[in-house]
Enzyme design. Structure first.
Site, mmCIF file in Angstrom:
data_model
loop_
_atom_site.group_PDB
_atom_site.id
_atom_site.type_symbol
_atom_site.label_atom_id
_atom_site.label_comp_id
_atom_site.label_asym_id
_atom_site.label_seq_id
_atom_site.Cartn_x
_atom_site.Cartn_y
_atom_site.Cartn_z
ATOM 1 N N TYR A 62 0.836 -1.199 0.000
ATOM 2 C CA TYR A 62 0.000 0.000 0.000
ATOM 3 C C TYR A 62 0.875 1.255 0.000
ATOM 4 O O TYR A 62 1.713 1.438 0.884
ATOM 5 C CB TYR A 62 -0.921 0.049 1.221
ATOM 6 C CG TYR A 62 -1.936 -1.064 1.317
ATOM 7 C CD1 TYR A 62 -2.307 -1.824 0.203
ATOM 8 C CD2 TYR A 62 -2.541 -1.366 2.531
ATOM 9 C CE1 TYR A 62 -3.240 -2.846 0.305
ATOM 10 C CE2 TYR A 62 -3.484 -2.382 2.643
ATOM 11 C CZ TYR A 62 -3.822 -3.118 1.536
ATOM 12 O OH TYR A 62 -4.746 -4.125 1.648
ATOM 13 N N HIS A 130 -0.740 -11.928 1.375
ATOM 14 C CA HIS A 130 -1.676 -11.014 0.705
ATOM 15 C C HIS A 130 -2.369 -11.670 -0.487
ATOM 16 O O HIS A 130 -3.583 -11.527 -0.678
ATOM 17 C CB HIS A 130 -0.905 -9.765 0.262
ATOM 18 C CG HIS A 130 -1.756 -8.553 0.087
ATOM 19 N ND1 HIS A 130 -1.228 -7.283 0.062
ATOM 20 C CD2 HIS A 130 -3.082 -8.389 -0.074
ATOM 21 C CE1 HIS A 130 -2.210 -6.404 -0.104
ATOM 22 N NE2 HIS A 130 -3.342 -7.060 -0.195
ATOM 23 N N LEU A 211 -18.102 -2.204 2.078
ATOM 24 C CA LEU A 211 -19.033 -1.218 1.515
ATOM 25 C C LEU A 211 -18.946 -1.178 -0.007
ATOM 26 O O LEU A 211 -19.316 -0.185 -0.640
ATOM 27 C CB LEU A 211 -18.755 0.170 2.105
ATOM 28 C CG LEU A 211 -19.051 0.285 3.611
ATOM 29 C CD1 LEU A 211 -18.609 1.626 4.154
ATOM 30 C CD2 LEU A 211 -20.532 0.065 3.881
ATOM 31 N N GLY A 212 -18.462 -2.283 -0.599
ATOM 32 C CA GLY A 212 -18.406 -2.355 -2.060
ATOM 33 C C GLY A 212 -17.493 -1.302 -2.661
ATOM 34 O O GLY A 212 -17.845 -0.658 -3.642
ATOM 35 N N GLY A 214 -16.757 1.507 -1.474
ATOM 36 C CA GLY A 214 -17.359 2.831 -1.304
ATOM 37 C C GLY A 214 -18.712 2.999 -1.967
ATOM 38 O O GLY A 214 -19.389 4.006 -1.748
ATOM 39 N N PHE A 215 -19.124 2.016 -2.776
ATOM 40 C CA PHE A 215 -20.381 2.152 -3.512
ATOM 41 C C PHE A 215 -21.568 2.380 -2.574
ATOM 42 O O PHE A 215 -22.404 3.256 -2.813
ATOM 43 C CB PHE A 215 -20.627 0.908 -4.373
ATOM 44 C CG PHE A 215 -21.960 0.910 -5.070
ATOM 45 C CD1 PHE A 215 -22.155 1.666 -6.220
ATOM 46 C CD2 PHE A 215 -23.030 0.172 -4.571
ATOM 47 C CE1 PHE A 215 -23.398 1.687 -6.861
ATOM 48 C CE2 PHE A 215 -24.267 0.176 -5.202
ATOM 49 C CZ PHE A 215 -24.450 0.941 -6.349
ATOM 50 N N GLY A 218 -22.124 5.691 -1.334
ATOM 51 C CA GLY A 218 -22.567 6.678 -2.316
ATOM 52 C C GLY A 218 -21.554 7.024 -3.382
ATOM 53 O O GLY A 218 -21.823 7.858 -4.248
#
EC number: 1.1.1.-
Length: 346
Positions: A62, A130, A211-212, A214-215, A218
């Site tokens: 990352y 990973h 949360l997909g 960020g989907f 929103g």
């Protein structure tokens, strides 16, 4: 909604205790959004801890090592003994559309040593592979991880995006504490094989992207996807697919109102309530989103509610694959390794 309390839970059956809600640190150094300034990233981690989150997830890849360094600096301002750090090794290079995956014993040890230095800690609480190196028998990779546990450099071992066969073989070498894998309302392909296997073996489940990506918060619906976001290349966020997927968001939005919650809270509550052994790690760069995520713990759902939410997102209605195009072969479905005592030449 009342302020949710974050309770400690056992992850796996080796005694590892973490907060029921974890925090994914990846985005702090840039992924779906611009990276935060270092001090701002540290502030988000400290704020999460002040609210009761003690389980923080990072990885060497990352931000090209910057994420582990950031987490290490934040740790200096927090009580180390009260925090559980999970980090990962195995993605040796992150090209597109390909990644180099490495799982040799020498690589495992090298990554652990450099990870300890970047984090500036004496031990890693939970160390994940990973992605699975399909050219190296999993017994060799986990055998080296077992040595690191015996040396006190690692406390617990995890796998990410591993196949059922790989999980079972790894667990036979040394107990696997957690499997990190994608699980959300619109990604449920682990429910038939991976989830039952983890429960059979007493392995905790750590859903990433609950949360997909960020989907369900929103992203792409009520706010635009940033032009430099990696989501621009994600199949589910492509224009035509996104238009279709907005119907799913609207359904969850309608159900969320019934529970006096936001769509993100309802989607996260659904994941949280899949079992005591489930510890999701949503990430965010915004304090208000972090507060919302914590609020999901106060959303209580009955079996009927869980079923209603589940049925509001038929997988056949989801447009686009869960993985970036060209990277499907790195998913758990293809993460088998050669038999012990054999290697695939590369």
């Amino acid at each position: 909604m009342t302020q949710a309390q974050i309770q400690p839970v056992k992850l796996g059956t080796q005694g590892f205790e973490v907060s029921k809600l974890g925090f994914g640190c990846m985005g702090l150094t840039g992924a779906y959004n611009d990276p935060l300034q270092e001090q701002d990233g540290i502030s988000v981690i400290k704020y999460a801890f002040s609210k009761g989150i003690t389980f923080f997830d990072t990885a060497d890849v990352y931000g090209a090592n910057a994420n582990e360094l950031l987490v290490g600096k934040a740790l200096k301002q927090l009580p180390r003994e009260k925090i559980q750090i999970a980090t990962k090794f195995g993605i040796a290079s992150r090209g597109f559309p390909d990644m180099k995956i490495e799982g040799s014993p020498e690589y495992v040890r090298s990554c652990c040593e450099t990870g300890l230095k970047r984090l500036d800690v004496e031990y890693i609480d939970l160390y994940y592979q990973h992605r699975v190196d399909t050219s190296v028998p999993i017994e060799e990779t986990v055998g080296e991880l077992k040595k690191l546990v015996e040396e006190g450099k690692v406390k617990y071992i995890g796998l990410s995006e591993a196949s059922p066969d790989t999980i079972r073989r790894a667990h036979a070498i040394h107990p696997i504490t957690a499997v990190q894998i994608e699980w959300s309302l619109w990604t449920r392909d682990i429910e038939e094989e991976i989830v039952p296997l983890c429960r059979e073996l007493g392995i905790g489940i750590v859903p990433y992207s609950p949360l997909g990506r960020g989907f369900f918060g929103g992203k792409g619906v009520v706010e635009n996807v940033p032009t430099n976001s990696s989501l621009k290349a994600h199949p589910r966020f492509q224009a035509e697919n996104l238009d279709k997927n907005k119907n799913i968001y609207e359904r969850i939005e309608g159900l969320a109102k019934k529970h006096q919650a936001t769509p993100a809270q309802l989607a996260l509550a659904w994941v949280l309530q899949q079992g005591e052994d489930v510890v999701p790690i949503p990430g965010t760069t915004k304090i208000k989103n972090l507060d919302q995520n914590i609020g999901a713990l106060a959303v209580k759902l009955s079996e009927k509610d869980l079923r209603e939410i589940f049925e509001a997102v038929p997988i056949g209605d989801v447009a686009g694959g869960r993985y970036y195009n060209g990277l499907d072969h790195f998913s758990w479905k293809y993460a088998n390794t050669p038999p012990k005592d054999s290697k695939i030449s590369t």
